[in-house]
Design a protein around this motif. Structure first.
Motif, short mmCIF file in Angstrom:
data_model
loop_
_atom_site.label_atom_id
_atom_site.label_comp_id
_atom_site.label_asym_id
_atom_site.label_seq_id
_atom_site.Cartn_x
_atom_site.Cartn_y
_atom_site.Cartn_z
N ASP A 189 0.83 -0.97 -0.04
CA ASP A 189 0.14 0.14 0.09
C ASP A 189 0.73 1.22 -0.38
O ASP A 189 -0.28 2.20 -1.15
CB ASP A 189 -1.19 -0.27 1.44
N ALA A 190 2.20 1.50 0.59
CA ALA A 190 2.96 2.34 0.78
C ALA A 190 3.71 2.58 -0.62
O ALA A 190 3.88 3.64 -1.03
CB ALA A 190 3.93 2.13 1.61
N THR A 191 4.02 1.81 -1.06
CA THR A 191 4.45 1.55 -2.30
C THR A 191 3.52 2.06 -3.35
O THR A 191 4.48 3.11 -4.26
CB THR A 191 4.91 0.50 -3.19
N VAL A 192 2.01 1.58 -3.08
CA VAL A 192 0.45 2.63 -4.81
C VAL A 192 0.66 4.10 -4.37
O VAL A 192 0.78 4.70 -4.77
CB VAL A 192 -0.29 2.15 -4.22
N LEU A 193 1.11 4.42 -2.33
CA LEU A 193 0.61 5.68 -2.17
C LEU A 193 1.74 6.42 -3.07
O LEU A 193 2.09 7.73 -3.38
CB LEU A 193 0.75 6.00 -0.76
N ALA A 194 3.24 5.83 -2.66
CA ALA A 194 4.67 6.72 -3.40
C ALA A 194 4.36 6.72 -5.29
O ALA A 194 5.02 8.04 -5.41
CB ALA A 194 5.61 5.60 -3.10
N ARG A 195 3.93 5.30 -5.18
CA ARG A 195 3.53 5.80 -6.79
C ARG A 195 2.70 6.88 -7.14
O ARG A 195 2.91 7.63 -8.13
CB ARG A 195 3.33 4.52 -7.74
N ARG A 196 1.60 6.94 -7.05
CA ARG A 196 0.67 8.03 -7.19
C ARG A 196 1.24 9.23 -6.76
O ARG A 196 1.37 10.79 -6.92
CB ARG A 196 -0.55 8.11 -6.25
N GLN A 197 2.24 9.33 -5.97
CA GLN A 197 3.07 11.01 -5.78
C GLN A 197 3.69 10.42 -7.07
O GLN A 197 3.26 12.15 -7.75
CB GLN A 197 3.01 11.35 -4.30
N GLY A 198 4.57 10.24 -7.16
CA GLY A 198 5.10 10.61 -8.91
C GLY A 198 4.36 10.57 -10.11
O GLY A 198 5.24 11.28 -10.74
N LEU A 199 3.05 9.73 -9.85
CA LEU A 199 2.26 10.07 -11.03
C LEU A 199 1.89 11.69 -10.98
O LEU A 199 1.93 12.20 -12.19
CB LEU A 199 1.22 9.54 -11.38
N ALA A 200 1.33 12.50 -9.89
CA ALA A 200 1.33 13.77 -9.39
C ALA A 200 2.11 14.56 -9.91
O ALA A 200 1.58 15.81 -10.62
CB ALA A 200 0.76 14.07 -7.77
N SER A 201 3.60 14.24 -9.37
CA SER A 201 4.78 14.41 -9.58
C SER A 201 5.23 15.31 -11.17
O SER A 201 5.47 15.87 -11.99
CB SER A 201 5.86 14.66 -9.09
N ALA A 202 4.87 13.86 -12.15
CA ALA A 202 4.95 14.13 -13.30
C ALA A 202 3.86 15.28 -14.14
O ALA A 202 4.55 15.93 -15.24
CB ALA A 202 4.94 12.87 -13.95
N GLN A 203 2.81 14.65 -13.56
CA GLN A 203 1.78 15.72 -14.60
C GLN A 203 1.72 17.52 -13.92
O GLN A 203 1.55 17.78 -14.47
CB GLN A 203 -0.16 15.52 -13.14
N ALA A 204 2.39 17.28 -12.57
CA ALA A 204 2.93 18.76 -12.61
C ALA A 204 3.32 18.85 -13.39
O ALA A 204 3.99 20.20 -14.17
CB ALA A 204 2.85 19.02 -11.34
N ARG A 205 4.69 18.51 -13.90
CA ARG A 205 6.65 18.83 -14.69
C ARG A 205 5.74 18.26 -15.75
O ARG A 205 6.07 19.80 -16.96
CB ARG A 205 6.84 17.17 -15.32
N ILE A 206 4.44 18.72 -16.01
CA ILE A 206 4.03 18.58 -18.09
C ILE A 206 3.11 19.92 -17.98
O ILE A 206 3.28 20.91 -19.10
CB ILE A 206 2.80 17.46 -17.97
#
Length: 483
Positions: A189-206
């Motif tokens: 579950d912690a890994t899923v949360l970390a991956r969600r944060q990474g996806l949000a950072s990638a979208q902010a980068r866009i």
């Protein structure tokens, strides 16, 4: 004897002298007494008749003209400025004082080296921004894949935890196995949360990449506009004025190097008094009254017509009256800045007459030629002044004959000899009289003995010998005779 003779001679001469003196004194006394006793002489008196120019007041419809002075100005005037600074590489041959240019014509070209370099830098920044956006989009895709893998692993860990608890319930599994499964599920579950944060950072980068791309596009557009502004063109057809640049010179940003004027779109500005402005109103609205503009150039009048279009919004500090503007239809030969004479056609007046200003006194009265050519005074209303003439309201004096040129010699009751405009002054026929023989003889004798040229004597004597003689001639001769 000799002494006695001389004494008697002296006494005789003295007596004669005294007698002569007494006789002379008596003659002087007699002459004085005769002069004092004679009746006063009376000379024939004639009334003085003054010749005057007259006009007849005929009611008519007149259009008053208001004359003022104004200044021409162009409706389209543009200051030519360089948006960028630099060295002038090229200038149009028409970029001179008074040069005529057409719309879109190249006037000035500034060295574009700096502008081209800025354009290239902006283009490179745009490429970097586009690459950053592509990289951000790929990062989002990878982050989404990692999140999907983490969720799949979390699902597997959750299923393992369920099995471990089931085995423990049946007494097959151990508590340690259940705890291990719970720790693995929590870690997933912690890994899923970390991956969600990474996806949000990638979208902010866009989003940041898109913003950077927009800034780069704006910068490139500005650089291209700056490059285009190194060439200055004419916005409309016109004439150049106040040119202050030449090829090889340097200009700074926003420096005015010339002025473009449209010589065909002209208007005239002029100021009128408040009273004159009131006469140009119709129910509170300014009339579009026609105007005529004239300029005297070496004895040749340049003329143009136009129409009043608007008035100034304010009176102006230290000014009076109203500032009006009139557009001109065809102003060939005129130039902005000309000081011209403006004639404004006011609304027409009915029942008025145009007379010389000398015919109207300061108290607005005129002298009327009445019966027996004698003068009388009448009141009129002065409406307008037109140069050396005035417009008056005819009113009750319509059809009357008035004196056109008043003078201090004229007044009520004076007899005049009217002279109509354009007419020839004719002398009134002299009064003729008949002389008796004695009077005729005395006049002829006086003329014959007078100090006159022979031809004059002959002419006057021939007049006196006629059956009827001019009363003026007789009166003039008798006044000289003293009787």
């Amino acid at each position: 004897m000799r002494f006695l003779r001389r004494s008697l001679t002296g006494v005789f001469l003295l007596a004669v002298t005294l007698a002569l003196v007494a006789w002379a004194g008596e003659m002087v006394r007699g002459a004085i007494v005769a002069r004092m006793n004679e009746e006063p002489r009376s000379f024939p008196q004639r009334e003085r008749v003054i010749a005057v120019n007259v006009i007849t007041l005929e009611p008519q419809r007149l259009i008053p003209e208001l004359t003022v002075f104004g200044e021409l100005r162009s409706l389209r005037t543009l200051d030519l400025r360089s948006a960028t600074g630099g060295i002038v590489l090229e200038a149009s041959p028409d970029l001179v004082e008074g040069g005529t240019v057409t719309s879109g014509q190249l006037l000035l070209k500034i060295d574009p080296a700096q502008a081209e370099a800025a354009r290239d830098r902006a283009s490179a920044d745009l490429q970097d921004a586009e690459a950053e956006l592509r990289d951000a989009e790929r990062a989002v895709t990878l982050a989404a894949d990692e999140l999907a893998a983490a969720r799949a692993q979390a699902d597997l860990r959750a299923q393992a935890l369920v099995r471990a608890r089931d085995l423990e319930t049946r007494g097959v599994g151990t508590t340690a196995a259940v705890e291990t499964a719970e720790l693995a599920a929590s870690s997933a579950d912690a890994t899923v949360l970390a991956r969600r944060q990474g996806l949000a950072s990638a979208q902010a980068r866009i989003d940041q990449a898109q913003t950077r791309l927009a800034r780069a596009e704006i910068g490139l557009a500005e650089a291209e506009r700056d490059l285009a502004e190194t060439e200055v063109t004419a916005a409309f057809d016109g004439t150049l004025a106040e040119v202050s640049i030449s090829p090889g010179g340097r200009v700074t940003a926003n420096e005015r190097f010339a002025q473009l004027v449209d010589p065909d779109a002209l208007e005239v500005s002029f100021r009128v008094s408040t009273a004159q402005y009131a006469r140009l109103l119709n129910q509170g609205e300014l009339l579009n009254a026609p105007v005529e503009v004239s300029l005297d150039v070496s004895g040749v009048d340049l003329r143009a017509t136009g129409t009043i279009t608007r008035e100034g919004a304010t009176v102006g500090s230290g000014q009076t009256g109203r500032l009006l503007f009139a557009s001109l239809d065809d102003a060939a030969g005129f130039r902005p800045g000309d000081f011209v004479t403006v004639q404004i056609a006011e609304p027409a007046l009915d029942g008025v007459a145009l007379v010389p200003a000398t015919a109207v006194a300061p108290d607005e009265t005129v002298l009327i030629v009445g019966e027996d050519d004698r003068l009388s005074e009448a009141q009129v209303q002065l409406l307008r002044r037109q140069g050396d003439d005035v417009i008056i309201d005819v009113g009750a004096v319509a059809g009357q004959t008035i004196v056109a040129e008043r003078s201090p010699l004229l007044g009520v009751g004076i007899k005049v000899r009217p002279i109509q405009p354009g007419g020839v002054q004719t002398e009134a026929a002299p009064e003729m009289i008949t002389l008796d023989a004695d009077r005729r003889a005395r006049l002829i004798a006086f003329v014959s003995e007078g100090r006159m040229p022979d031809d004059v004597k002959a002419r006057i004597i021939s007049q006196l010998e006629a059956d009827e003689v001019s009363s003026e001639t007789v009166a003039r001769l008798e006044s000289r005779m003293g009787s």
